[in-house]
Design an enzyme around this catalytic site. Structure first.
Site, short mmCIF file in Angstrom:
data_model
loop_
_atom_site.label_atom_id
_atom_site.label_comp_id
_atom_site.label_asym_id
_atom_site.label_seq_id
_atom_site.Cartn_x
_atom_site.Cartn_y
_atom_site.Cartn_z
N ARG A 187 64.14 15.06 22.41
CA ARG A 187 64.82 15.99 21.51
C ARG A 187 64.86 15.53 20.05
O ARG A 187 65.84 15.77 19.33
CB ARG A 187 66.26 16.25 21.97
CG ARG A 187 66.35 17.03 23.23
CD ARG A 187 65.67 18.39 23.11
NE ARG A 187 65.92 19.17 24.29
CZ ARG A 187 65.17 19.09 25.40
NH1 ARG A 187 64.11 18.32 25.44
NH2 ARG A 187 65.46 19.82 26.46
N CYS B 67 71.91 23.59 24.61
CA CYS B 67 72.69 22.45 25.08
C CYS B 67 73.31 21.71 23.90
O CYS B 67 72.64 21.43 22.91
CB CYS B 67 71.80 21.50 25.88
SG CYS B 67 71.46 22.12 27.53
N1 EPU Z 1 74.66 21.37 36.46
C1 EPU Z 1 75.93 21.50 36.94
N2 EPU Z 1 76.83 22.23 36.21
C2 EPU Z 1 76.49 22.84 35.04
C3 EPU Z 1 75.20 22.69 34.54
C4 EPU Z 1 74.27 21.96 35.28
O1 EPU Z 1 76.26 20.96 37.98
O2 EPU Z 1 77.37 23.46 34.45
C5 EPU Z 1 73.67 20.64 37.25
C6 EPU Z 1 72.57 21.55 37.78
O3 EPU Z 1 72.95 22.15 38.99
C7 EPU Z 1 71.41 20.61 37.91
C8 EPU Z 1 71.63 19.59 36.81
O4 EPU Z 1 73.00 19.68 36.42
O5 EPU Z 1 71.48 19.94 39.15
C9 EPU Z 1 70.71 19.82 35.59
O6 EPU Z 1 70.97 21.13 35.08
P1 EPU Z 1 69.82 22.06 34.46
O7 EPU Z 1 68.69 22.18 35.43
O8 EPU Z 1 70.47 23.28 33.94
O9 EPU Z 1 69.21 21.20 33.30
P2 EPU Z 1 69.93 20.43 32.10
O10 EPU Z 1 69.56 18.99 32.25
O11 EPU Z 1 71.36 20.77 32.00
C10 EPU Z 1 67.86 20.60 30.54
C11 EPU Z 1 67.71 20.80 29.06
C12 EPU Z 1 67.69 22.29 28.74
C13 EPU Z 1 66.57 22.96 29.52
C14 EPU Z 1 66.82 22.73 31.01
C15 EPU Z 1 65.73 23.33 31.90
C16 EPU Z 1 68.79 18.96 27.84
C17 EPU Z 1 70.00 18.51 27.14
N3 EPU Z 1 68.84 20.19 28.37
O12 EPU Z 1 69.17 21.07 30.87
O13 EPU Z 1 67.41 22.41 27.36
O14 EPU Z 1 66.54 24.36 29.26
O15 EPU Z 1 66.85 21.30 31.27
O16 EPU Z 1 64.57 22.56 31.82
O17 EPU Z 1 67.79 18.23 27.91
C18 EPU Z 1 68.39 22.59 25.20
O18 EPU Z 1 67.74 21.59 24.92
O19 EPU Z 1 69.13 23.18 24.38
C19 EPU Z 1 68.31 23.09 26.56
C20 EPU Z 1 69.03 24.13 26.95
#
Ligand code: EPU
Length: 302
Positions: free
Chosen positions: A177, A226
């Site tokens: 990022r 995020c």
């Molecule tokens: N989870 C929860 N509760 C929540 C949110 C997530 O338990 O409220 C759990 C999910 O169930 C999953 C894990 O946390 O097991 C990861 O969640 P998710 O797949 O939504 O991915 P993330 O790590 O939260 C990252 C990126 C996103 C990107 C998604 C999809 C970062 C900070 N975020 O989110 O990027 O869209 O993967 O690939 O790296 C962004 O950079 O602004 C962004 C939205």
């Protein structure tokens, strides 16, 4: 207002810089938060140096605005002008399995243009709002795609030298990022190496990513994506969720009840409220897990 000196205004007009006075930055950010400032749009990249020089000579600071989709902007009258790059055609130029993309191009539109030319690799980023420049600056990533991994060359305006250079990626590092750009450099575009695959297949992949995104993120609400980076080996969203903080709010700023790492503006949130929410969540996660969350969103509060 910062831009009042008639001489300065005349010089900017000569450089064909478009000026919008007293713009509400809330209308230019996906969070819908931000006070007022003057906005300048520079189309001719070769005039950038002269514009910087003029602003500096008048003691005026600037911030370079992309799509405003990853930003938290301060309240009230802002102490800097917002500078934008105007679109310069062609914004997307295809050469074999590579594509040159201009920083001012909308990311989604660039991905669609590539798909129509049977060039994939960017599918995971489809659906992300913002400009190509913003995606490069933040090394945007989602669904196993990271833009930096596809970049082969970057086009940079180097304010120190006053010239535009094309740099190979070994002189230019992308991290999680973040792109390591000097504060004196402005990303004007990049050459990406893509993968040849049928347009239909690319569109199918985009459909799946958008489906997953819609199911797990509050896309219809005002947010900046995020808020925090994922700490090594953990998920910021899962940690915040585990604290029971979904729906937690400070004034109009609220932790999304769909994805806990998205903080949404429920109406008239101010920057001060959003910052207070960020600090409160950070402290609670620290006390519970001894993990320090670091912002992914960019703060332009002073
Ligand atoms: N989870 C929860 N509760 C929540 C949110 C997530 O338990 O409220 C759990 C999910 O169930 C999953 C894990 O946390 O097991 C990861 O969640 P998710 O797949 O939504 O991915 P993330 O790590 O939260 C990252 C990126 C996103 C990107 C998604 C999809 C970062 C900070 N975020 O989110 O990027 O869209 O993967 O690939 O790296 C962004 O950079 O602004 C962004 C939205």
């Amino acid at each position: 207002m910062l831009l009042t000196d008639p001489k300065l205004l005349g010089a900017l007009a000569e450089l064909q810089v478009e000026r919008k006075p007293a713009v509400r930055m809330a209308s230019w950010t996906s969070l819908g938060i931000g006070g007022t400032t003057d906005m300048l749009t520079v189309c001719e990249r070769r005039h950038l140096g002269a514009v910087f020089h003029l602003l500096r000579a008048h003691g005026i600071r600037h911030r370079l605005l992309g799509g405003g989709t990853n930003l938290l902007v301060g309240d009230g009258e802002l102490p800097w002008v917002a500078l934008r790059l105007g679109r310069v055609e062609p914004t997307v130029r295809i050469e074999g399995n590579c594509v040159w993309v201009d920083a001012a191009e909308d990311l989604g539109r660039a991905i669609t243009t590539c798909a129509k030319a049977n060039l994939g690799g960017l599918e995971g980023l489809a659906g992300l709002p913002g400009t190509v420049g913003g995606a490069l600056r933040m090394n945007a990533g989602a669904y196993d795609t990271e833009i930096g991994k596809l970049v082969r060359e970057v086009v940079v305006y180097r304010a120190v030298h006053g010239r535009i250079d094309t740099l190979p990626t070994d002189q230019f590092r992308f991290q999680y990022r973040r792109a390591c750009v000097s504060t004196c450099d402005i990303l004007l575009g990049a050459r990406l190496e893509l993968v040849e695959r049928p347009c239909r297949e690319i569109l199918d992949r985009i459909y799946v990513c958008n489906f997953n995104r819609r199911a797990s993120q509050p896309l219809s609400e005002k947010s900046a994506g995020c808020v925090f980076k994922n700490p090594a080996g953990a998920s910021a969203g899962r940690l915040i969720d585990a604290m029971g903080l979904k729906g937690f709010r400070v004034g109009g700023a609220m932790v999304s009840d769909i994805h806990a790492n998205f903080f949404v503006n429920r109406g008239r949130a101010t920057c001060a409220e959003m910052q207070q929410l960020i600090e409160e969540v950070r402290e609670r996660v620290w006390s519970a897990f001894h993990i320090e969350l670091e912002e992914e969103i960019v703060l332009w509060v002073n």
